[in-house]
Design an enzyme around this catalytic site. Structure first.
Site, PDB file in Angstrom:
ATOM      1  N   CYS A 101       0.827  -1.206   0.000  1.00  0.00           N
ATOM      2  CA  CYS A 101       0.000   0.000   0.000  1.00  0.00           C
ATOM      3  C   CYS A 101       0.862   1.256   0.000  1.00  0.00           C
ATOM      4  O   CYS A 101       0.562   2.228  -0.702  1.00  0.00           O
ATOM      5  CB  CYS A 101      -0.933  -0.012   1.213  1.00  0.00           C
ATOM      6  SG  CYS A 101      -2.054   1.399   1.285  1.00  0.00           S
ATOM      7  N   CYS A 194      -6.206  -4.149   6.928  1.00  0.00           N
ATOM      8  CA  CYS A 194      -7.301  -3.179   6.947  1.00  0.00           C
ATOM      9  C   CYS A 194      -8.513  -3.630   6.151  1.00  0.00           C
ATOM     10  O   CYS A 194      -9.639  -3.254   6.459  1.00  0.00           O
ATOM     11  CB  CYS A 194      -6.809  -1.817   6.457  1.00  0.00           C
ATOM     12  SG  CYS A 194      -6.456  -1.716   4.684  1.00  0.00           S
TER      13      CYS A 194
END
Length: 352
Positions: A101, A194
């Site tokens: 990410c 997440c």
């Protein structure tokens, strides 16, 4: 300086934005919408990117008196991070989605858009330090240090980043948030992946990959010890949840040694067979030439081991002074000189 503050809805990013304001910068806050169907609320430390997080980020921006926007990056996040995560597990690798990410979303998609809009830098709440020359260093708070998940960023990415929290402990950040009247001062940290809010990574992967049963085999005898529903449910070094029908003759625990998605075979054996002394990684961020004496870290919160690293073409070859256990293809290896990050890459091959 015009800076874009990435605001996740947590305490770290809120205080980082506040410090950017205090430094006299022209600050704009942005929340990244990374889910196509965000949940309404968080469950403790599970997940992030919920509607609650977006509201918390907006409230923090209002307290700071800065403009605030939401950028929809859900499609790119799914392609660059989630799909790659699934593909890696299906191929028997163990990826780190936070590293990915940072490489592809926060310091690529977000940074590129910010620079195109005339911003000079992107501020985040990462616990790491940056020298004026762009050298990345560990946070002063070892328990919260995030330099590992930033260690594969390229110099041009780090050059446009700002990490205002690197000289503070987490306790100091929370006290400062409370003093500033930020409602997120006591908000729990997010610890899990997440985009898997329930924490059941195996079940989540099974829904996307499907059941692919196969044998669990003993490395020394070749005996089939049990069956599994899919290799994606295992990582190298795993001990728990193997559900073996046959105890080891010597009574010692067995660990996952190898994962072969092609044959759908999981090989298990004793701990000493996990020992790895040599890693071959891609050269994601390694500007150095020749043999470099350093310390290697292969997990986000793992220790370091003395090593030598050398670039060979597109490869980064790391030789460890002492073996490490449970290291798998797909993990990042980040190399340090003390608290200074030298660079790193993604492991492709491991050897004893």
């Amino acid at each position: 300086m015009r800076v874009l503050a990435a605001m996740s809805g947590g305490v770290d990013s809120a205080v980082a934005a506040a410090r950017a304001v205090d430094a006299g910068h022209d600050v704009t806050g942005v929340h990244l919408a990374l889910s196509r169907s965000p949940e309404s609320d968080r469950t403790g430390a599970r997940g992030c990117c919920t509607l609650e997080d977006a509201r918390d980020a907006r409230r923090a921006a209002d307290v700071l008196g800065i403009p605030f926007y939401v950028w929809d990056l859900a499609e790119r996040f799914e392609t660059e991070v989630i799909d790659q995560f699934v593909e890696s597990y299906a191929a028997g690798r163990t990826p780190n989605p936070c590293v990915r990410c940072n490489e592809r979303i926060k310091f690529a998609a977000v940074l590129d858009r910010a620079l195109a809009l005339g911003f000079d830098a992107v501020v985040t709440g990462h616990h790491a330090r940056l020298d004026p020359d762009g050298t990345l260093r560990r946070s002063v708070d070892p328990a919260k240090d995030q330099s590992y998940v930033l260690g594969t960023l390229r110099p041009e990415q780090l050059g446009a980043a700002r990490f205002p929290l690197g000289d503070s402990t987490k306790a100091q950040v929370r006290r400062e948030a409370a003093a500033r009247g930020l409602a997120v001062a006591d908000k729990p940290d997010s610890h899990d992946i997440c985009f898997i809010s329930g924490g059941d990574t195996g079940g989540w992967l099974r829904e996307r990959i499907g059941s692919r049963p196969g044998p669990i085999v003993d490395s020394r005898t070749g005996q089939t010890l049990g069956e599994h529903d899919g290799t994606f449910a295992f990582t190298v070094g795993q001990r728990r949840g193997l559900r073996l029908g046959h105890p080891a003759p010597d009574g010692r625990p067995r660990y996952v040694l190898d994962i072969s998605p092609v044959t759908s075979t999981v090989t298990v054996g004793p701990a000493e067979e996990l020992d790895i002394r040599r890693l071959v990684a891609d050269r994601a961020a390694w500007p150095h030439e020749g043999v470099v004496t350093c310390q290697a870290q292969v997990r986000a919160h793992g220790g370091v081991v003395a090593a030598e690293a050398e670039a060979r073409g597109d490869d980064l070859v790391v030789t460890l002074d002492t073996p490490v256990r449970g290291t798998a293809a797909g993990q990042a290896v980040v190399l340090y000189d003390g608290d200074r990050v030298l660079g790193g890459g993604h492991i492709r091959v491991t050897a004893a």
